[in-house]
Design an enzyme around this catalytic site. Structure first.
Site, PDB file in Angstrom:
ATOM      1  N   GLY A  17       0.815  -1.216   0.000  1.00  0.00           N
ATOM      2  CA  GLY A  17       0.000   0.000   0.000  1.00  0.00           C
ATOM      3  C   GLY A  17       0.843   1.257   0.000  1.00  0.00           C
ATOM      4  N   TYR A  23     -13.331  -4.374  10.915  1.00  0.00           N
ATOM      5  CA  TYR A  23     -12.016  -3.731  10.922  1.00  0.00           C
ATOM      6  C   TYR A  23     -11.435  -3.753  12.329  1.00  0.00           C
ATOM      7  CZ  TYR A  23      -8.412  -0.175  10.095  1.00  0.00           C
ATOM      8  OH  TYR A  23      -7.220   0.499   9.992  1.00  0.00           O
TER       9      TYR A  23
END
Length: 313
Positions: free
Chosen positions: A10, A175
């Protein structure tokens, strides 16, 4: 540092991009492992230009896909004979999004934030073993503070296939679970890789300023909250500097199996006994302790087995 190699997942935006820039400026060979190649090419070019380091390499990687991880590993080992630093920075969190599955039929949040990093690490272990100072860093989150609630437990079900739970799916809750699981994975991996002299740590991130484009991706009803949070968040470079210190400084050369706060202080588990209201408030708002649930042996072993089985299927 031409012979030092760092892989950052990322690395095309936010903290990942800032970290790639910092390592590049310091002379490292930086491997940007990114899902969106078209977007990442412009970022790669900018990093090479600003750092004056042409050893910023771009490779395709979708951390949620086991096949993509295997392809990344295959190309990496063909070009490099070792790996010094592995930073699991990529994460999936699209607030308000519906239940989604990865290409391997796992819930997308968990696939990206837990199963993917686990599998990628296991494949790269032999490359890391060839480094004189191998370090792995997991990007954590202060969202795990929800687990200061003694009644809060992980719900490691419905992670594969169609969502069947009676409770309404919440990507926020998933999450939260994935990030406490990542801390557990940090501690477990540190023990498993200790004999190989590979250090594994995690950094608890309290947030970083998001770009306008990133905020626009947030669901409209949550966008106002994102703008308000952004006012108080530090720049991505702040956490990127922490990435660099934890992965390169001699101060942390022998440190493994720890969770750090943004001041690079080792965090400790919360007490198991009941606390007064003010001590609870200090615990929640402070940066010194993490939920003791992260040390739960039963859940850790269950998670470890789930990771192992997930990548073998």
């Amino acid at each position: 540092m031409q012979d030092q190699i760092v892989v950052i997942t990322g690395a095309n935006s936010g903290i990942g991009k800032a970290a790639a820039d910092r390592f590049a400026r310091e002379g490292y060979t930086v491997v940007m492992a990114c899902r969106n190649i078209e977007k990442s090419r412009n970022v790669q070019a900018d990093l090479i230009n600003t750092s004056k380091n042409n050893r910023v390499v771009l490779k395709q990687l979708d951390v949620s896909s086991f096949d993509s991880i295997r392809q990344f590993f295959s190309t990496f080992k063909e070009e490099y004979n070792k790996l010094d630093i592995l930073i699991h920075n990529a994460a999936y969190f699209n607030h308000g999004e519906k239940h989604r599955l990865s290409t391997d039929n796992f819930e997308l949040t968990f696939a990206t934030n837990v199963f993917g990093p686990y599998y990628m690490t296991t494949l790269l272990v032999d490359c890391l073993k060839k480094s004189e100072d191998a370090r792995i860093l997991h990007a954590g989150s202060n969202i795990i503070k929800h687990f200061f609630d003694p009644k809060r437990k992980t719900d490691l079900v419905d992670l594969q296939g169609v969502y069947k739970n009676k409770k309404k799916f919440s990507v926020y809750q998933m999450y939260c679970q994935s990030k406490i699981a990542l801390v557990m994975l940090t501690f477990k991996l540190a023990k498993e890789l200790e004999s190989e002299r590979i250090k594994v740590n995690a950094l608890q991130i309290n947030g970083a300023k998001m770009s306008k484009n990133t905020i626009q991706k947030v669901k409209p009803r949550y966008r106002t909250i994102a703008w308000i949070q952004n006012i108080f968040f530090p720049s991505p470079a702040y956490m990127a500097d922490n990435y660099f210190e934890l992965c390169t400084s001699d101060k942390f050369k022998q440190t493994t199996g720890k969770l750090f706060n943004d001041k690079l202080e080792v965090m400790t588990p919360s007490p198991n006994h009941p606390l007064s209201f003010f001590k609870q408030l200090k615990q929640i708002t402070g940066k010194q302790v993490y939920p003791s649930f992260a040390n739960d042996k039963y859940t850790t072993e269950k998670l470890w087995e789930m990771c192992r089985r997930a990548v073998e299927e």
